[in-house]
Design a protein around this motif. Structure first.
Motif, mmCIF file in Angstrom:
data_model
loop_
_atom_site.group_PDB
_atom_site.id
_atom_site.type_symbol
_atom_site.label_atom_id
_atom_site.label_comp_id
_atom_site.label_asym_id
_atom_site.label_seq_id
_atom_site.Cartn_x
_atom_site.Cartn_y
_atom_site.Cartn_z
ATOM 1 N N GLU A 208 19.756 71.260 46.492
ATOM 2 C CA GLU A 208 20.904 70.356 46.472
ATOM 3 C C GLU A 208 21.300 70.080 45.017
ATOM 4 O OE1 GLU A 208 20.960 67.303 50.051
ATOM 5 O OE2 GLU A 208 19.008 67.262 49.055
ATOM 6 N N PRO A 209 21.788 71.086 44.317
ATOM 7 C CA PRO A 209 22.098 70.891 42.896
ATOM 8 C C PRO A 209 23.280 69.963 42.656
ATOM 9 C CG PRO A 209 22.844 73.046 43.633
ATOM 10 C CD PRO A 209 22.055 72.470 44.764
ATOM 11 N N THR A 210 24.133 69.768 43.686
ATOM 12 C CA THR A 210 25.301 68.910 43.531
ATOM 13 C C THR A 210 25.450 68.014 44.754
ATOM 14 O OG1 THR A 210 26.449 70.605 42.226
ATOM 15 C CG2 THR A 210 27.786 68.827 43.135
ATOM 16 N N LEU A 211 25.590 66.725 44.518
ATOM 17 C CA LEU A 211 25.875 65.749 45.561
ATOM 18 C C LEU A 211 27.069 64.911 45.129
ATOM 19 C CD1 LEU A 211 22.309 64.468 46.558
ATOM 20 C CD2 LEU A 211 23.777 66.000 47.874
ATOM 21 N N VAL A 212 27.783 64.357 46.100
ATOM 22 C CA VAL A 212 28.982 63.571 45.805
ATOM 23 C C VAL A 212 28.854 62.192 46.451
ATOM 24 C CG1 VAL A 212 31.469 63.359 46.160
ATOM 25 C CG2 VAL A 212 30.478 65.575 45.548
ATOM 26 N N VAL A 213 29.143 61.161 45.668
ATOM 27 C CA VAL A 213 29.276 59.800 46.177
ATOM 28 C C VAL A 213 30.774 59.487 46.205
ATOM 29 C CG1 VAL A 213 28.773 57.366 45.797
ATOM 30 C CG2 VAL A 213 27.044 59.106 45.269
ATOM 31 N N LEU A 214 31.295 59.183 47.382
ATOM 32 C CA LEU A 214 32.714 58.911 47.550
ATOM 33 C C LEU A 214 32.965 57.408 47.411
ATOM 34 C CD1 LEU A 214 35.523 60.061 48.223
ATOM 35 C CD2 LEU A 214 35.000 59.663 50.641
ATOM 36 N N VAL A 215 33.932 57.054 46.569
ATOM 37 C CA VAL A 215 34.297 55.656 46.339
ATOM 38 C C VAL A 215 35.713 55.431 46.861
ATOM 39 C CG1 VAL A 215 34.653 53.844 44.619
ATOM 40 C CG2 VAL A 215 32.830 55.535 44.301
ATOM 41 N N TYR A 216 35.864 54.416 47.705
ATOM 42 C CA TYR A 216 37.193 54.045 48.232
ATOM 43 C C TYR A 216 37.536 52.641 47.749
ATOM 44 C CZ TYR A 216 40.864 52.570 51.431
ATOM 45 O OH TYR A 216 42.046 52.095 51.951
ATOM 46 N N LEU A 217 38.748 52.489 47.209
ATOM 47 C CA LEU A 217 39.230 51.195 46.738
ATOM 48 C C LEU A 217 40.537 50.866 47.441
ATOM 49 C CD1 LEU A 217 39.449 48.733 44.856
ATOM 50 C CD2 LEU A 217 40.463 50.259 43.134
ATOM 51 N N ASP A 218 40.570 49.694 48.074
ATOM 52 C CA ASP A 218 41.791 49.192 48.701
ATOM 53 C C ASP A 218 42.340 48.079 47.819
ATOM 54 O OD1 ASP A 218 43.869 48.542 50.379
ATOM 55 O OD2 ASP A 218 42.626 47.424 51.802
ATOM 56 N N VAL A 219 43.481 48.353 47.168
ATOM 57 C CA VAL A 219 44.146 47.341 46.344
ATOM 58 C C VAL A 219 45.089 46.553 47.236
ATOM 59 C CG1 VAL A 219 45.585 46.909 44.326
ATOM 60 C CG2 VAL A 219 43.972 48.824 44.316
ATOM 61 N N LEU A 220 44.852 45.254 47.330
ATOM 62 C CA LEU A 220 45.585 44.420 48.270
ATOM 63 C C LEU A 220 47.050 44.252 47.872
ATOM 64 C CD1 LEU A 220 42.941 41.587 48.779
ATOM 65 C CD2 LEU A 220 43.414 43.532 50.296
ATOM 66 N N GLN A 221 47.892 44.062 48.893
ATOM 67 C CA GLN A 221 49.282 43.682 48.672
ATOM 68 C C GLN A 221 49.316 42.161 48.567
ATOM 69 O OE1 GLN A 221 51.808 45.271 51.705
ATOM 70 N NE2 GLN A 221 51.287 47.382 51.249
ATOM 71 N N VAL A 222 49.707 41.636 47.412
ATOM 72 C CA VAL A 222 49.680 40.189 47.180
ATOM 73 C C VAL A 222 51.013 39.727 46.605
ATOM 74 C CG1 VAL A 222 47.185 40.107 46.837
ATOM 75 C CG2 VAL A 222 48.702 40.527 44.878
ATOM 76 N N PRO A 223 51.391 38.457 46.871
ATOM 77 C CA PRO A 223 52.583 37.902 46.227
ATOM 78 C C PRO A 223 52.300 37.594 44.765
ATOM 79 C CG PRO A 223 51.500 36.228 47.531
ATOM 80 C CD PRO A 223 50.757 37.511 47.789
ATOM 81 N N ASP A 224 53.360 37.425 43.993
ATOM 82 C CA ASP A 224 53.227 37.121 42.566
ATOM 83 C C ASP A 224 54.338 36.142 42.199
ATOM 84 O OD1 ASP A 224 52.683 37.053 39.900
ATOM 85 O OD2 ASP A 224 53.415 39.073 39.463
ATOM 86 N N ILE A 225 53.976 34.856 42.101
ATOM 87 C CA ILE A 225 54.964 33.814 41.890
ATOM 88 C C ILE A 225 55.331 33.660 40.422
ATOM 89 C CG2 ILE A 225 53.264 31.960 41.626
ATOM 90 C CD1 ILE A 225 55.198 30.138 43.158
ATOM 91 N N SER A 226 56.593 33.323 40.188
ATOM 92 C CA SER A 226 57.036 32.894 38.867
ATOM 93 C C SER A 226 58.067 31.785 39.049
ATOM 94 C CB SER A 226 57.638 34.057 38.063
ATOM 95 O OG SER A 226 58.819 34.535 38.684
ATOM 96 N N ALA A 227 58.088 30.854 38.127
ATOM 97 C CA ALA A 227 59.042 29.742 38.163
ATOM 98 C C ALA A 227 59.742 29.658 36.820
ATOM 99 C CB ALA A 227 58.338 28.433 38.472
ATOM 100 N N ASN A 228 61.033 29.429 36.845
ATOM 101 C CA ASN A 228 61.823 29.378 35.615
ATOM 102 C C ASN A 228 62.895 28.294 35.729
ATOM 103 O OD1 ASN A 228 62.704 30.244 33.037
ATOM 104 N ND2 ASN A 228 64.405 31.325 34.025
ATOM 105 N N PRO A 229 62.826 27.311 34.831
ATOM 106 C CA PRO A 229 61.833 27.094 33.783
ATOM 107 C C PRO A 229 60.599 26.411 34.336
ATOM 108 C CG PRO A 229 63.460 25.372 33.702
ATOM 109 C CD PRO A 229 63.915 26.304 34.791
ATOM 110 N N THR A 230 59.610 26.264 33.476
ATOM 111 C CA THR A 230 58.375 25.591 33.905
ATOM 112 C C THR A 230 58.277 24.174 33.346
ATOM 113 O OG1 THR A 230 57.206 26.578 32.032
ATOM 114 C CG2 THR A 230 57.131 27.777 34.132
ATOM 115 N N SER A 231 59.314 23.707 32.653
ATOM 116 C CA SER A 231 59.356 22.321 32.177
ATOM 117 C C SER A 231 60.829 21.902 32.008
ATOM 118 C CB SER A 231 58.601 22.168 30.854
ATOM 119 O OG SER A 231 59.249 22.900 29.822
#
Length: 281
Positions: A208-231
């Motif tokens: 078994e000279p070569t083995l593979v470890v499989l990595v799975y990443l799920d990047v979440l869908q998230v909101p991203d708030i901004s407010a203008n102006p902030t003061s």
């Protein structure tokens, strides 16, 4: 079994297991510092009581076919009494091929063996890793490299993507040993959804000279708030009032739920026509 603690002049374990005694791969024999007892027969190198010698390492399996038989006897007879190949048949180490060598040979006659050489045997657990992160998030998990063989396991790791880092990237794991490997994942700059990466492990495991470890990443869908102006700054005379507008935006890719709270006796909140004070956007 092979003698794993004996080296030739080059420092190599250069021995091929053979019936009766191990046999050097070097046709001129090789030097060792040991005595040998095999299947109850001791090769009498040196004077009685001496525990080491540097004369040739020999095998009664002269043909190297893992059977001490008639073909080996033919070679021994050809060397008997001298000849150019005294080294290969001088089992007693006295510089001659004579009766003592025949006695050693006959003690091993009909011995057979199944050659086995010490080898590493790799196991990797787990071979699949799963991460779930928000954009820009990081996390670390661990997999294990173990050696269930009987020789040192040398291994190296390589990733196929920039968002995965492993530590350590290489190592040597002894027989019955194991090594933990940290897998660091960074979701910075990645789009939402699934991402795959392979960690390739190469080693000196012969099957078994070569083995593979499989990595799975799920990047979440998230909101991203901004407010203008902030003061806000108001400059008013007593009895007067004023208003201003704040805009709430969602720069993410998922629904943003928001609600406006707070205030004092001199500050009130009101929405512009069609703009609710709390909603999803």
């Amino acid at each position: 079994p092979p003698f794993t603690g004996i080296t030739d002049p080059q420092g190599q374990y250069g021995f091929t297991p053979a019936a009766g005694l191990d046999r050097s791969m070097d046709p001129d024999c090789c030097d060792v510092t040991t005595t040998v007892t095999c299947m109850g027969v001791t090769i009498p190198w040196g004077a009685p009581g001496i525990t080491s010698d540097t004369r040739g390492w020999r095998s009664v399996d002269l043909t190297g076919d893992c059977v001490v038989g008639s073909a080996d006897l033919v070679i021994l007879q050809a060397d008997f009494g001298g000849g150019a190949w005294v080294c290969r048949s001088d089992f007693s180490g006295d510089g001659m091929v004579n009766a003592p060598d025949l006695a050693v040979f006959m003690a091993h006659f009909n011995h057979q063996c199944d050659p086995t050489v010490p080898e590493p045997d790799i196991e990797v657990v787990p071979t699949y890793m799963e991460f779930t992160l928000p954009p820009g998030g990081t996390d670390t998990q661990t997999f294990n490299i173990s050696n269930v063989g009987d020789a040192n396991l040398d291994w190296d790791l390589a990733e196929t993507c920039p968002w995965v880092t492993v530590d350590p990237v290489s190592g040597t794991t002894g027989p019955a040993g194991s090594t933990d490997v940290d897998v660091y994942v960074d979701a910075t700059g990645l789009s939402s959804g699934g991402h795959y990466c392979e960690i390739t492990c190469t080693s000196n495991d012969p099957d078994e000279p070569t083995l593979v470890v499989l990595v799975y990443l799920d990047v979440l869908q998230v909101p991203d708030i901004s407010a203008n102006p902030t003061s806000f700054t108001f400059d008013l005379q007593v009895g007067f009032e004023d208003c201003d507008v704040m805009t709430i935006s969602n720069n993410g890719i998922a629904t943003l739920n928001w609600n406006i709270t707070g205030g004092t006796t001199w500050l009130t909140r009101s929405r512009r026509p069609g703009a609710p004070t709390s909603t999803s956007a």
